[in-house]
Design a protein around this motif. Structure first.
Motif, PDB file in Angstrom:
ATOM      1  N   ARG A 206       2.895  14.057  -2.277  1.00 26.36           N
ATOM      2  CA  ARG A 206       2.595  13.186  -1.144  1.00 26.36           C
ATOM      3  C   ARG A 206       1.749  11.897  -1.971  1.00 26.36           C
ATOM      4  N   TRP A 207       1.708  11.930  -3.969  1.00 22.30           N
ATOM      5  CA  TRP A 207       1.670  10.930  -4.195  1.00 22.30           C
ATOM      6  C   TRP A 207       2.343   9.692  -3.534  1.00 22.30           C
ATOM      7  N   ARG A 208       4.267   9.829  -3.818  1.00 23.00           N
ATOM      8  CA  ARG A 208       4.674   9.660  -3.511  1.00 23.00           C
ATOM      9  C   ARG A 208       5.261   9.369  -1.667  1.00 23.00           C
ATOM     10  N   ASP A 209       5.100   9.889  -0.764  1.00 22.84           N
ATOM     11  CA  ASP A 209       4.849   9.243   0.504  1.00 22.84           C
ATOM     12  C   ASP A 209       3.465   8.154   0.685  1.00 22.84           C
ATOM     13  N   GLY A 210       1.899   8.883  -0.135  1.00 23.03           N
ATOM     14  CA  GLY A 210       1.137   7.983   0.088  1.00 23.03           C
ATOM     15  C   GLY A 210       1.827   6.383  -0.042  1.00 23.03           C
ATOM     16  N   LEU A 211       2.026   6.109  -0.932  1.00 21.75           N
ATOM     17  CA  LEU A 211       2.544   4.525  -1.726  1.00 21.75           C
ATOM     18  C   LEU A 211       3.888   4.029  -0.634  1.00 21.75           C
ATOM     19  N   VAL A 212       4.333   4.414   0.305  1.00 21.00           N
ATOM     20  CA  VAL A 212       5.266   4.520   1.304  1.00 21.00           C
ATOM     21  C   VAL A 212       4.162   3.579   2.344  1.00 21.00           C
ATOM     22  N   THR A 213       3.517   4.813   3.159  1.00 20.51           N
ATOM     23  CA  THR A 213       2.438   4.285   3.341  1.00 20.51           C
ATOM     24  C   THR A 213       1.549   2.784   3.285  1.00 20.51           C
ATOM     25  N   ILE A 214       1.162   2.773   2.568  1.00 20.60           N
ATOM     26  CA  ILE A 214       0.244   1.960   2.296  1.00 20.60           C
ATOM     27  C   ILE A 214       1.202   0.938   1.951  1.00 20.60           C
ATOM     28  N   CYS A 246       6.214   2.268  -7.513  1.00 16.77           N
ATOM     29  CA  CYS A 246       5.333   2.116  -7.387  1.00 16.77           C
ATOM     30  C   CYS A 246       6.479   0.698  -6.707  1.00 16.77           C
ATOM     31  N   LEU A 247       7.232   0.425  -8.223  1.00 18.21           N
ATOM     32  CA  LEU A 247       8.390  -1.040  -7.733  1.00 18.21           C
ATOM     33  C   LEU A 247       9.030  -0.921  -7.155  1.00 18.21           C
ATOM     34  N   ASP A 248       9.308   0.433  -6.243  1.00 16.91           N
ATOM     35  CA  ASP A 248      10.330   0.736  -5.068  1.00 16.91           C
ATOM     36  C   ASP A 248       9.440   0.372  -4.113  1.00 16.91           C
ATOM     37  N   CYS A 249       8.697   0.549  -3.925  1.00 16.61           N
ATOM     38  CA  CYS A 249       8.161   0.783  -2.906  1.00 16.61           C
ATOM     39  C   CYS A 249       7.119  -0.936  -2.706  1.00 16.61           C
ATOM     40  N   PHE A 250       6.850  -1.678  -3.142  1.00 18.84           N
ATOM     41  CA  PHE A 250       5.650  -2.658  -3.372  1.00 18.84           C
ATOM     42  C   PHE A 250       6.691  -3.958  -3.921  1.00 18.84           C
TER      43      PHE A 250
END
Length: 307
Positions: A206-214, A246-250
Motif C-alpha cells: 500500500r505504501w509503495r503504491d501510494g508513493l507511485v501515485t503521488i 522513495c528515490l526511485d519514485c521521486f
C-alpha cells in the motif's frame, strides 16, 4: 564508478525545537495523550533547543536546518514563529521555518498572512495522517483535506509565496494526489517517506503504491526523513529498501534528506541517520549526493535569500 561517501555540506530539512517550560506543547505533557504509532514519549519530554541540536549534529557538516512546526498550541500559532525569531541563528540552525496556520479554521487566512510576514517562514504544514486504527492516527478525521474551507485556505498559499508540507499515511495517497492535481501552482512536500506505518506485506505494498501515485505530480517533492519510524527491525536492508523506493519514485531532483530530530531519537541517533544516508546513497554521483544532502533543500527553503 568508484563509490564515495558524501562529505560535503548538509542542510537538515526537517527537525523540531521546543521549550517545555513555555507550556505550549501539550502533546508532550504526560497528560497530553500519546499516539501509539510514536511509541512512548518519555524520551522527548525534555527541552530541545538550539544548543541541543548543535550537540547532536556536531559530528556532521550541518550548515543549515529547517524548523518544522512542532504542534504548538493552536490558540497562538504565530507564537511559535515569534519564539523561533528569538533564537540564535549564528550557525544557520532553524534559520527557515515551516509554520502552522490552522487551515480550515476561523481566522486561518489572517494567521496565514501574519505567518507569511516573517521572511524565515517559507511554508506551512498540516498533519493528515489518519489510520483506520484510532490509536495510530494523528489526524482526527480522514477527510480533512476534502473540506471546502480547508481547501480555500490552502489555495491562498501561492499568493504568499509559501509551500505546503504534509504528513500522510498511505491511506491518504489518493487524496494528496487529488490536491496536487487541483493546485498545480502549489509546491507540495511530503514528510517522512510518506510514512510506511503498516509493516506487513499488504501495508508495505500500500505504501509503495501510494508513493507511485503521488509522485506522478511534478509539484510534489518528498523528504526521506525519520525513515526508521515504524520499523522494528531497522536493519540496513530494511532502511535501504524504504530509502531507495522513495528515490526511485521521486528521483534525485525531488528528494531531500532530513532527520526529524528529536522525534527520530526514539529510533536512531543523529549520527546513525546520516551515516546510513551516506552508505545508502554512496553509489550516486557526487552531484547527485550534493542535491540530496544540501542543494535541493537550499533551493526549496530559499537559503540563498537574505533574511
Amino acid at each position: 564508478m568508484t563509490e564515495r561517501l558524501y562529505s560535503g555540506p548538509i542542510i537538515d530539512a526537517h527537525h523540531h525545537l521546543w521549550d517545555l517550560t513555555m507550556g505550549r506543547h501539550k502533546w508532550l505533557m504526560p497528560s497530553g495523550g500519546e499516539v501509539e504509532a510514536l511509541g512512548g514519549l518519555d524520551a522527548l519530554r525534555t527541552n530541545y533547543l538550539v544548543e541541543d541540536f548543535r550537540a547532536d549534529s556536531a559530528r556532521q557538516r550541518v550548515v543549515g536546518s529547517v524548523h518544522i512546526e512542532a504542534l504548538w498550541d493552536r490558540d497562538d500559532l504565530v507564537g511559535e514563529t515569534r519564539w523561533l525569531e528569538t533564537l540564535d541563528k549564528s550557525d544557520n540552525i532553524a534559520s527557515r521555518y515551516i509554520a502552522n496556520a490552522g487551515l480550515g479554521t476561523p481566522g486561518a487566512a489572517a494567521v496565514l498572512e501574519e505567518q507569511a510576514s516573517f521572511p524565515r517562514v517559507v511554508g506551512v504544514r498540516e498533519i493528515l495522517s489518519w489510520h483506520p486504527d484510532p490509536k495510530r492516527s494523528f489526524a482526527t478525521r480522514s477527510d480533512i483535506a476534502e473540506d471546502p474551507a480547508w481547501r480555500a485556505d490552502l489555495a491562498l498559499l501561492p499568493q504568499h509565496g509559501l509551500i505546503f508540507e504534509l504528513m500522510m499515511y498511505p491511506y491518504q495517497a489518493a487524496m494528496v494526489s487529488d490536491l496536487a492535481r487541483r493546485y498545480p501552482q502549489l509546491q507540495f512536500v511530503v514528510n517522512h517517506c510518506g510514512s510506511p506505518i503498516d509493516r506487513d506485506a499488504d501495508g508495505m505494498q500500500r505504501w509503495r503504491d501510494g508513493l507511485v501515485t503521488i509522485s506522478q505530480h511534478e509539484n510534489v517533492a518528498l523528504k526521506i526523513s525519520n525513515m526508521a519510524a515504524y520499523d522494528k527491525d531497522r536493519t540496513e536492508d530494511s532502511l535501504r529498501a524504504v530509502a531507495m523506493h522513495c528515490l526511485d519514485c521521486f528521483g534525485v531532483a525531488r528528494t531531500m534528506l532530513a532527520t526529524d530530530y528529536p522525534v527520530a531519537r526514539l529510533q536512531m541517533t543523529y549520527d546513525a541517520i546520516y551515516e546510513n544516508f551516506k552508505q545508502i546513497f554512496a553509489p550516486l554521483s557526487q552531484d547527485e549526493q550534493s542535491a540530496l544532502f544540501h542543494d535541493n533543500a537550499a533551493r526549496m527553503y530559499r537559503f540563498d535569500e537574505a533574511v
